[in-house]
Design a protein around this motif. Structure first.
Motif, short mmCIF file in Angstrom:
data_model
loop_
_atom_site.label_atom_id
_atom_site.label_comp_id
_atom_site.label_asym_id
_atom_site.label_seq_id
_atom_site.Cartn_x
_atom_site.Cartn_y
_atom_site.Cartn_z
N GLY A 61 25.42 -27.48 32.99
CA GLY A 61 25.26 -26.14 32.44
C GLY A 61 24.29 -25.29 33.20
N GLN A 62 23.83 -25.78 34.38
CA GLN A 62 22.89 -25.03 35.18
C GLN A 62 23.66 -24.38 36.32
OE1 GLN A 62 19.89 -27.81 36.35
NE2 GLN A 62 18.83 -27.73 34.40
N GLN A 63 23.96 -23.14 36.20
CA GLN A 63 24.74 -22.43 37.19
C GLN A 63 23.83 -21.87 38.28
OE1 GLN A 63 27.95 -22.56 37.05
NE2 GLN A 63 28.08 -23.49 35.03
N ALA A 64 24.44 -21.63 39.44
CA ALA A 64 23.66 -21.09 40.56
C ALA A 64 23.13 -19.72 40.24
CB ALA A 64 24.54 -21.05 41.81
N GLY A 65 23.76 -19.03 39.30
CA GLY A 65 23.35 -17.69 38.97
C GLY A 65 22.31 -17.61 37.87
N ASP A 66 21.66 -18.75 37.52
CA ASP A 66 20.64 -18.72 36.48
C ASP A 66 19.54 -17.73 36.86
OD1 ASP A 66 21.94 -20.58 35.03
OD2 ASP A 66 20.71 -22.29 35.64
N PRO A 67 19.03 -16.95 35.89
CA PRO A 67 17.99 -15.96 36.21
C PRO A 67 16.71 -16.65 36.64
CG PRO A 67 18.26 -16.18 33.84
CD PRO A 67 19.39 -16.95 34.47
N PRO A 68 15.93 -16.01 37.50
CA PRO A 68 14.66 -16.61 37.92
C PRO A 68 13.64 -16.59 36.79
CG PRO A 68 14.87 -14.39 38.76
CD PRO A 68 16.19 -14.73 38.14
N VAL A 69 12.66 -17.46 36.90
CA VAL A 69 11.61 -17.57 35.89
C VAL A 69 10.26 -17.44 36.58
CG1 VAL A 69 10.54 -19.05 34.15
CG2 VAL A 69 13.02 -19.02 34.40
N ILE A 70 9.38 -16.62 36.01
CA ILE A 70 8.03 -16.46 36.56
C ILE A 70 7.12 -17.48 35.89
CG2 ILE A 70 6.06 -14.93 36.81
CD1 ILE A 70 7.96 -12.59 36.78
N LEU A 71 6.51 -18.34 36.67
CA LEU A 71 5.60 -19.36 36.17
C LEU A 71 4.17 -18.95 36.47
CD1 LEU A 71 7.55 -22.50 37.41
CD2 LEU A 71 7.55 -21.53 35.12
N PRO A 72 3.35 -18.70 35.45
CA PRO A 72 1.97 -18.28 35.68
C PRO A 72 1.20 -19.34 36.47
CG PRO A 72 2.61 -17.98 33.39
CD PRO A 72 3.68 -18.79 34.03
N GLY A 73 0.37 -18.91 37.39
CA GLY A 73 -0.44 -19.85 38.16
C GLY A 73 -1.73 -20.20 37.45
N ARG A 74 -2.49 -21.09 38.03
CA ARG A 74 -3.80 -21.45 37.49
C ARG A 74 -4.76 -20.29 37.67
NH1 ARG A 74 -4.55 -27.64 39.86
NH2 ARG A 74 -2.74 -28.54 38.77
N PRO A 75 -5.91 -20.33 37.00
CA PRO A 75 -6.89 -19.24 37.17
C PRO A 75 -7.20 -19.00 38.63
CG PRO A 75 -7.54 -20.64 35.35
CD PRO A 75 -6.36 -21.31 36.00
N GLY A 76 -7.04 -17.78 39.07
CA GLY A 76 -7.29 -17.42 40.46
C GLY A 76 -6.10 -17.56 41.37
N GLU A 77 -5.01 -18.12 40.86
CA GLU A 77 -3.82 -18.30 41.67
C GLU A 77 -2.74 -17.32 41.21
OE1 GLU A 77 -2.56 -22.32 41.41
OE2 GLU A 77 -4.33 -23.14 42.44
N SER A 78 -1.86 -16.98 42.11
CA SER A 78 -0.80 -16.04 41.78
C SER A 78 0.35 -16.76 41.08
CB SER A 78 -0.28 -15.37 43.06
OG SER A 78 0.21 -16.35 43.97
#
Length: 240
Positions: A61-78
């Protein structure tokens, strides 16, 4: 500025507008995915180095067109943007307090249903009888939910000391309630059920501060609110 240059700029403008719109659209999809993930109480894991083929992706069920996800970084990291297919959502977690609450609340509710069942042949008060019927229906349904929760996790019913549960009535008190009739039954029933409800509220407050399962949190909140209202209604029954 000569005419050929203006013509070239004019022809390039739609492409630039399309590119800008595409960037905005992708950003919005990513932000939406993060908000939805934050609103759930699930744990997010990242699968790194997956070699899933297109056929395997379709099967899971994981298609190539799955939307991207933003993963928060650790403190001080992007933050990091990863494909949606790299993110796996773990099932909700529960802890020992949740298990304790469910295992204790089943016999606690069972006794309330048994007490309520006595009212049918022992009270002449229409309000007391209707109230007892309401308790039987609502708490019997909650017992089913609680048992299903344990079964879904392969957990036992538990072997707790029921006499130490808040609000639980002794066997002697139940026998005396069963022997009462009329107004004597009404006053005894209200007193015992009030203490019983107060015990359920205490147990619910305990799991609300120490538990971690969302479904149990919602159920405990409902039980505490409903039984608080019912305590007030029982007091009104005695003066009506």
């Amino acid at each position: 500025m000569n005419q050929p240059r203006l013509l070239r700029l004019w022809r390039q403008m739609p492409k630039r507008r399309t590119a800008a719109i595409t960037v905005v659209a992708v950003s919005l999809v990513a932000i939406t995915a993060v908000v939805r993930s934050a609103e759930s109480d699930h744990t997010t894991r990242i699968v790194i180095g997956s070699s899933t083929t297109d056929d395997e992706s379709t099967a899971t069920g994981q298609q190539a067109g799955d939307p991207p996800v933003i993963l928060p970084g650790r403190p001080g990291e992007s933050s990091e943007v990863r494909p949606g297919s790299d993110v796996v959502i773990d099932p909700p977690q529960y802890n020992a307090v949740d298990t304790w609450y469910v295992q204790m609340m089943i016999p606690h509710h069972t006794q309330a249903v048994q007490m309520a069942a006595l009212a049918a042949e022992r009270t002449d008060h229409v309000g007391v009888r209707a109230f007892a019927d309401r308790i039987r229906a609502s708490q019997a349904a909650e017992i089913t939910v609680l048992k299903s929760w344990l079964a879904a996790r392969d957990l036992p019913a538990g072997d707790h000391d029921h006499d130490t549960m808040p609000g639980m009535q002794t066997e002697q008190a139940i026998r005396e309630l069963a022997a009462a009739r009329g107004a004597g039954f009404d006053s005894r029933f209200v007193a015992m059920m009030t203490a019983h409800h107060e015990g359920a509220i205490e147990m619910s407050e305990r799991v609300l501060t120490g538990g971690s399962d969302l479904a149990i949190e919602e159920l405990a909140t409902s039980i505490a609110a409903e039984q608080t209202v019912e305590i007030s209604r029982m007091q009104e029954l005695l003066v009506s």
